[in-house]
Every structure is written in C-alpha cells, then in structure tokens.
Design a protein around this motif. Structure first.
Motif, PDB file in Angstrom:
ATOM      1  N   TYR A  50       0.822  -1.202   0.000  1.00 22.08           N
ATOM      2  CA  TYR A  50       0.000   0.000   0.000  1.00 22.08           C
ATOM      3  C   TYR A  50       0.862   1.261   0.000  1.00 22.08           C
ATOM      4  CZ  TYR A  50      -3.179  -3.711   1.198  1.00 22.08           C
ATOM      5  OH  TYR A  50      -3.872  -4.892   1.192  1.00 22.08           O
ATOM      6  N   LEU A  51       2.064   1.177   0.565  1.00 23.78           N
ATOM      7  CA  LEU A  51       2.990   2.302   0.461  1.00 23.78           C
ATOM      8  C   LEU A  51       3.393   2.506  -0.997  1.00 23.78           C
ATOM      9  CD1 LEU A  51       4.777   4.478   1.706  1.00 23.78           C
ATOM     10  CD2 LEU A  51       6.518   2.723   2.121  1.00 23.78           C
ATOM     11  N   GLY A  52       3.691   1.406  -1.697  1.00 23.38           N
ATOM     12  CA  GLY A  52       4.005   1.515  -3.116  1.00 23.38           C
ATOM     13  C   GLY A  52       2.835   2.068  -3.913  1.00 23.38           C
ATOM     14  N   TYR A  53       1.626   1.634  -3.564  1.00 27.37           N
ATOM     15  CA  TYR A  53       0.418   2.126  -4.236  1.00 27.37           C
ATOM     16  C   TYR A  53       0.259   3.626  -4.027  1.00 27.37           C
ATOM     17  CZ  TYR A  53      -4.546   2.072  -5.612  1.00 27.37           C
ATOM     18  OH  TYR A  53      -5.751   2.293  -6.226  1.00 27.37           O
ATOM     19  N   LEU A  54       0.553   4.083  -2.822  1.00 27.47           N
ATOM     20  CA  LEU A  54       0.509   5.513  -2.529  1.00 27.47           C
ATOM     21  C   LEU A  54       1.504   6.267  -3.415  1.00 27.47           C
ATOM     22  CD1 LEU A  54      -0.120   8.044  -0.813  1.00 27.47           C
ATOM     23  CD2 LEU A  54       1.508   7.186   0.884  1.00 27.47           C
ATOM     24  N   CYS A  55       2.721   5.776  -3.506  1.00 28.48           N
ATOM     25  CA  CYS A  55       3.745   6.444  -4.324  1.00 28.48           C
ATOM     26  C   CYS A  55       3.349   6.454  -5.794  1.00 28.48           C
ATOM     27  CB  CYS A  55       5.092   5.749  -4.145  1.00 28.48           C
ATOM     28  SG  CYS A  55       5.791   5.862  -2.486  1.00 28.48           S
ATOM     29  N   GLY A  56       2.877   5.317  -6.291  1.00 27.59           N
ATOM     30  CA  GLY A  56       2.515   5.227  -7.696  1.00 27.59           C
ATOM     31  C   GLY A  56       1.349   6.120  -8.060  1.00 27.59           C
ATOM     32  N   SER A  57       0.315   6.153  -7.226  1.00 28.12           N
ATOM     33  CA  SER A  57      -0.850   6.990  -7.534  1.00 28.12           C
ATOM     34  C   SER A  57      -0.498   8.472  -7.439  1.00 28.12           C
ATOM     35  CB  SER A  57      -2.007   6.650  -6.593  1.00 28.12           C
ATOM     36  OG  SER A  57      -1.641   6.835  -5.236  1.00 28.12           O
ATOM     37  N   TYR A  58       0.356   8.840  -6.476  1.00 31.03           N
ATOM     38  CA  TYR A  58       0.776  10.240  -6.364  1.00 31.03           C
ATOM     39  C   TYR A  58       1.590  10.654  -7.585  1.00 31.03           C
ATOM     40  CZ  TYR A  58       2.823  14.533  -4.549  1.00 31.03           C
ATOM     41  OH  TYR A  58       3.194  15.846  -4.391  1.00 31.03           O
ATOM     42  N   ASP A  59       2.497   9.777  -8.015  1.00 32.61           N
ATOM     43  CA  ASP A  59       3.290  10.073  -9.210  1.00 32.61           C
ATOM     44  C   ASP A  59       2.389  10.198 -10.434  1.00 32.61           C
ATOM     45  OD1 ASP A  59       6.002  10.073 -10.694  1.00 32.61           O
ATOM     46  OD2 ASP A  59       4.883   8.467 -11.687  1.00 32.61           O
ATOM     47  N   ALA A  60       1.400   9.315 -10.565  1.00 31.59           N
ATOM     48  CA  ALA A  60       0.477   9.375 -11.706  1.00 31.59           C
ATOM     49  C   ALA A  60      -0.327  10.667 -11.686  1.00 31.59           C
ATOM     50  CB  ALA A  60      -0.451   8.176 -11.686  1.00 31.59           C
ATOM     51  N   MET A  61      -0.709  11.103 -10.502  1.00 28.96           N
ATOM     52  CA  MET A  61      -1.481  12.333 -10.369  1.00 28.96           C
ATOM     53  C   MET A  61      -0.686  13.546 -10.863  1.00 28.96           C
ATOM     54  SD  MET A  61      -2.912  14.003  -6.818  1.00 28.96           S
ATOM     55  CE  MET A  61      -1.262  14.263  -6.143  1.00 28.96           C
ATOM     56  N   ARG A  62       0.622  13.557 -10.585  1.00 33.59           N
ATOM     57  CA  ARG A  62       1.443  14.720 -10.906  1.00 33.59           C
ATOM     58  C   ARG A  62       2.076  14.661 -12.288  1.00 33.59           C
ATOM     59  NH1 ARG A  62       0.683  18.805  -7.429  1.00 33.59           N
ATOM     60  NH2 ARG A  62       2.686  19.602  -8.127  1.00 33.59           N
ATOM     61  N   ALA A  63       2.015  13.518 -12.942  1.00 34.58           N
ATOM     62  CA  ALA A  63       2.766  13.320 -14.182  1.00 34.58           C
ATOM     63  C   ALA A  63       2.263  14.225 -15.307  1.00 34.58           C
ATOM     64  CB  ALA A  63       2.678  11.863 -14.617  1.00 34.58           C
ATOM     65  N   SER A  64       3.196  14.785 -16.048  1.00 33.86           N
ATOM     66  CA  SER A  64       2.860  15.546 -17.256  1.00 33.86           C
ATOM     67  C   SER A  64       3.615  15.013 -18.474  1.00 33.86           C
ATOM     68  CB  SER A  64       3.200  17.031 -17.054  1.00 33.86           C
ATOM     69  OG  SER A  64       4.586  17.196 -16.765  1.00 33.86           O
ATOM     70  N   LYS A  65       4.557  14.098 -18.258  1.00 33.94           N
ATOM     71  CA  LYS A  65       5.310  13.481 -19.344  1.00 33.94           C
ATOM     72  C   LYS A  65       5.255  11.965 -19.178  1.00 33.94           C
ATOM     73  CE  LYS A  65       8.648  17.312 -19.671  1.00 33.94           C
ATOM     74  NZ  LYS A  65      10.084  17.682 -19.584  1.00 33.94           N
ATOM     75  N   ARG A  66       5.460  11.256 -20.282  1.00 37.16           N
ATOM     76  CA  ARG A  66       5.498   9.792 -20.286  1.00 37.16           C
ATOM     77  C   ARG A  66       4.250   9.192 -19.619  1.00 37.16           C
ATOM     78  NH1 ARG A  66      10.723  11.469 -19.047  1.00 37.16           N
ATOM     79  NH2 ARG A  66      12.264  10.999 -20.662  1.00 37.16           N
ATOM     80  N   ILE A  67       3.111   9.781 -19.903  1.00 38.50           N
ATOM     81  CA  ILE A  67       1.863   9.314 -19.290  1.00 38.50           C
ATOM     82  C   ILE A  67       1.536   7.904 -19.751  1.00 38.50           C
ATOM     83  CG2 ILE A  67      -0.617   9.755 -19.124  1.00 38.50           C
ATOM     84  CD1 ILE A  67       0.019  12.736 -19.395  1.00 38.50           C
ATOM     85  N   GLU A  68       1.643   7.696 -21.077  1.00 35.84           N
ATOM     86  CA  GLU A  68       1.334   6.379 -21.611  1.00 35.84           C
ATOM     87  C   GLU A  68       2.310   5.324 -21.108  1.00 35.84           C
ATOM     88  OE1 GLU A  68      -0.050   9.655 -24.199  1.00 35.84           O
ATOM     89  OE2 GLU A  68       1.918   9.096 -23.424  1.00 35.84           O
ATOM     90  N   MET A  69       3.557   5.702 -20.900  1.00 36.79           N
ATOM     91  CA  MET A  69       4.553   4.763 -20.392  1.00 36.79           C
ATOM     92  C   MET A  69       4.149   4.237 -19.023  1.00 36.79           C
ATOM     93  SD  MET A  69       8.394   5.461 -19.016  1.00 36.79           S
ATOM     94  CE  MET A  69       7.673   5.915 -17.438  1.00 36.79           C
ATOM     95  N   ARG A  70       3.552   5.087 -18.208  1.00 35.72           N
ATOM     96  CA  ARG A  70       3.125   4.656 -16.882  1.00 35.72           C
ATOM     97  C   ARG A  70       1.988   3.646 -16.975  1.00 35.72           C
ATOM     98  NH1 ARG A  70       5.372   9.622 -16.185  1.00 35.72           N
ATOM     99  NH2 ARG A  70       6.436  10.033 -14.188  1.00 35.72           N
ATOM    100  N   LEU A  71       1.079   3.836 -17.928  1.00 40.03           N
ATOM    101  CA  LEU A  71       0.007   2.856 -18.093  1.00 40.03           C
ATOM    102  C   LEU A  71       0.589   1.498 -18.470  1.00 40.03           C
ATOM    103  CD1 LEU A  71      -3.382   3.460 -19.885  1.00 40.03           C
ATOM    104  CD2 LEU A  71      -2.104   1.349 -20.251  1.00 40.03           C
ATOM    105  N   TRP A  72       1.460   1.481 -19.472  1.00 45.06           N
ATOM    106  CA  TRP A  72       2.097   0.232 -19.886  1.00 45.06           C
ATOM    107  C   TRP A  72       2.920  -0.367 -18.743  1.00 45.06           C
ATOM    108  CZ3 TRP A  72       2.224  -2.385 -24.705  1.00 45.06           C
ATOM    109  CH2 TRP A  72       1.449  -1.806 -25.716  1.00 45.06           C
ATOM    110  N   GLY A  73       3.658   0.489 -18.040  1.00 46.91           N
ATOM    111  CA  GLY A  73       4.480   0.002 -16.935  1.00 46.91           C
ATOM    112  C   GLY A  73       3.645  -0.576 -15.810  1.00 46.91           C
ATOM    113  N   GLY A  74       2.476   0.017 -15.570  1.00 48.96           N
ATOM    114  CA  GLY A  74       1.601  -0.513 -14.532  1.00 48.96           C
ATOM    115  C   GLY A  74       1.107  -1.913 -14.858  1.00 48.96           C
ATOM    116  N   VAL A  75       0.656  -2.108 -16.093  1.00 48.13           N
ATOM    117  CA  VAL A  75       0.101  -3.402 -16.478  1.00 48.13           C
ATOM    118  C   VAL A  75       1.197  -4.461 -16.568  1.00 48.13           C
ATOM    119  CG1 VAL A  75      -1.096  -4.672 -18.305  1.00 48.13           C
ATOM    120  CG2 VAL A  75      -1.862  -2.370 -17.665  1.00 48.13           C
ATOM    121  N   TRP A  76       2.247  -4.177 -17.323  1.00 47.61           N
ATOM    122  CA  TRP A  76       3.294  -5.192 -17.519  1.00 47.61           C
ATOM    123  C   TRP A  76       4.155  -5.371 -16.279  1.00 47.61           C
ATOM    124  CZ3 TRP A  76       3.375  -8.910 -20.912  1.00 47.61           C
ATOM    125  CH2 TRP A  76       2.588  -8.785 -22.055  1.00 47.61           C
ATOM    126  N   GLY A  77       4.271  -4.314 -15.457  1.00 48.90           N
ATOM    127  CA  GLY A  77       4.976  -4.472 -14.194  1.00 48.90           C
ATOM    128  C   GLY A  77       4.242  -5.424 -13.272  1.00 48.90           C
TER     129      GLY A  77
END
Length: 383
Positions: A50-77
């Motif tokens: 859940y700590l990792g989930y907190l970090c990941g969701s916060y990073d996704a909220m603030r992201a302005s670059k490589r947005i699609e990369m995060r989607l792919w990274g989330g699924v394949w990760g």
C-alpha cells in the motif's frame, strides 16, 4: 471501438488490481502455513504494497510526461512482478516485491481510468467507463477461483504465484494492442486543482475516500485468513474471496444499470454504500458461523467498487476540468488509508493476538466516511 476500449481497460484493471494487488489475499494462508512470515509480518508485507500504491498513484497524479509509459508500466509491471513472486521466499523479498507491484498498481489504476474515460467520452459512450471499474472485482473473483483450484491441486505458494502470473501474462497479451501509444493521451487537463476550487465538499470527499480505503482493506486483506482459521479445510470457507469479488462485480453492475433511473444525488448513494460496508465488517466479526463471513464478504465486497466508482464520479462533478488530478488525489488518499490499515492490523495482532480490535476501528472509519459525504441542505440546493 468504444466496447474495445472499455474491455481493454476492464482487463487492465483485472491484471493490475484483481491479480497484481489482491492475489496476495488468498496467498496469505499458504504463505503463513509455509512459515514465510507471521500474521504480523503479513500485515507489514501488505503495508509495503500500500505504500508503493501511494507512491505510484501520487506520481500518476502529478505526471505531465510519459503518461502512456506509466500505463504500460503498470500493467506489464504487475505481470512481471507476480511471476517473480513465485521465485522468492520470506517477508523481506515479498515486502520489496509488494512495494514495487503496489507502485505499478497505482500507475495502472489512475492511468487506465484517465485513458478509458477520456476515450469513451470522445466516442460518446461515457457510461461505459463504469464497466471498466468492474475489472478489479472480476480480477478478485478470478484470483479467488484460481486459489480454490490451486488448493485442490495441492500447489504450494510459489507455484500458485506462478499460476497467477501466467494468467496475467495471457490477459496482457490479449489487450495490449489497444493500449495508448506515446502522445495519445490528452494533456490539456490542469495538472493541479486550482486553489479556489478546493472547497469544503472536495476536502470532505478526500477525507471520506481515505477512510474508505482504511476501512475496507482489513477484511479485503485478511478475509481468506479469517476463513481459514475459523473453518480449517472447509470448502465453503475457500469461496469467501471469490464471493467478495463476485459481490463487487454485482455492486458495480447495479450502479451501471440504475444510473439512468435513480435521481438520488451521488453523495447520498456513496454514503449508503459506505455504511453497508461498515455493516459488513461488523457482520464478519459478530455473526456466528460461515454465514457471518459470507454476509460480511457480500456487503464489503458489494460496496467496494461502488465506493470507488461513485467517489470518482463525485470528484468529476465537483471538479470537471481537473478529472485526472482529482482521480489521482482521491487514489492517493485511498492509498494512505490502505497503508494505515495493515499497520494497525500488525499492531492489533502483536498486542492482542487478534484482528478484532482493528476490525472494529475499520467499521467506525467506514461509518464516519459516509457521514462526511452526506450532503448538507446547502449543497443539495446548489445542485
């Protein structure tokens, strides 16, 4: 095209949430039985997720670059790390993996929600976005059925992790062609919520959703273990986790089917869903026999995705020009609540040898979450 987007988003959430995050729940009894960690250790391993989930969701909220990369990274990760879980042993390794897979899940949930809702709105089918959120519940149901199968085949925890990973791999291969490529996702939305927009209702919603994350995560994490301890080697007990997932799918289906017929304001429906979850936590603890766990799993599971969908919908109603930021803000608050839950469970089991005190606190938190979003007369007039 709209159905293909909705189905791909649905499957992506089956992977990142239903399997990547929540396959840990039916694995807990196996891993405890193999001596990989204690019940207190299980709570701490869950907390790292859940700590990792907190970090990941916060990073996704603030992201302005490589947005699609995060989607792919989330699924394949989620796929890769679920497979890797089958090759390691012990609390430290699993805690590290659960942290990273939690980060991937945070990326996946926020970005899949943003991508699918954006594309479905552009295609004139915004109502299908609710169907995407059936993905976590369907994934929980699937992981629960797989757990029953693995148990009947006598698989150990490592083999079961590999089994979950192979299923996730097959699902990812089936839908990845539909995921967005670089530059596909809209970037015009405000990266932050304007300070003037952060009114009392938004603050109450964020607090409510954070308490919802705290309140539901204890039964969601330890339901299989509770059933295993109370009713060892009982076949009905093995189906508590699939029941949780199935109820969550039914709950979101009710939201979808009734959305054109109910005129009840979103915050009222959200409050009722939260109070039903609170009742479910108490039923699981207070009602005797397997029926108590079944009623608890049905109520907590049935409200799970309803609360997620209705909270995100209410957030879009309050801040329509900052939908991705609101989704990230709410998911971050939810993740904070989820992080506190297992820490409390670890304290509860370490001090009392039981989850019961923590479950009572969880029920109170869910009740308070409903009170926070229940609309005032002023907010109803503003509608």
């Amino acid at each position: 095209m709209a159905w293909r987007i909705a189905f791909s988003g649905f499957i992506a959430l089956v992977i990142v949430m239903g399997i990547g995050r929540f396959a840990f729940t039916p694995q807990v009894p196996l891993m405890l039985g193999e001596g990989q960690f204690s019940l207190t250790g299980a709570g701490l391993v869950a907390a790292s997720n859940y700590l990792g989930y907190l970090c990941g969701s916060y990073d996704a909220m603030r992201a302005s670059k490589r947005i699609e990369m995060r989607l792919w990274g989330g699924v394949w990760g989620a796929v890769a790390l679920t497979l890797l879980s089958g090759l390691v042993d012990g609390a430290y390794w699993h805690g590290a993996i659960r942290f990273v897979i939690g980060w991937a899940s945070g990326w996946g949930l926020v970005m899949v929600a943003a991508w699918s809702s954006e594309r479905l709105l552009a295609l004139g089918r915004p109502g299908l976005s609710a169907a995407v959120f059936a993905g976590p519940g369907a994934g929980i149901f699937l992981s629960g059925l797989l757990a029953v199968g693995f148990h009947s085949w006598g698989w150990n925890a490592g083999s079961a992790w590999l089994g979950y990973g192979v299923v996730a791999l097959a699902l990812a291969c089936a839908v990845s062609a539909n995921f967005p490529r670089s530059g596909d996702m809209h970037r015009a939305q405000s990266a932050v919520l304007p300070p003037a927009a952060v009114g009392g209702r938004i603050r109450r919603l964020v607090w409510s959703y954070s308490l919802a994350g705290f309140g539901y995560i204890l039964p969601a994490t330890f339901l299989s273990q509770m059933a295993s301890v109370r009713f060892p080697d009982s076949l009905p007990a093995q189906f508590m986790w699939p029941l949780f997932g199935g109820a969550s799918v039914v709950g979101i289906a009710i939201v979808i089917v009734t959305r054109h017929y109910l005129t009840t304001p979103t915050p009222i429906r959200l409050a009722v869903a939260l109070w039903l979850q609170a009742a479910g936590v108490l039923c699981a603890e207070l009602l005797p026999g397997i029926a108590g766990l079944a009623v608890g799993a049905t109520l907590v599971g049935g409200g799970f995705l309803c609360v997620v969908q209705l909270s995100l919908l209410y957030g879009r109603e309050l801040a329509p020009d900052s939908a991705r930021y609101m989704a990230g803000l709410l998911t971050t608050g939810y993740a904070v609540g989820q992080l506190v839950g297992p820490v409390l469970s670890a304290l509860s089991t370490a001090l009392t040898g039981s989850l019961t005190p923590a479950l009572y606190v969880a029920a109170v938190a869910l009740f308070a979450a409903g009170v926070l979003v229940w609309p005032t007369k002023t907010s109803l007039r503003e509608r």
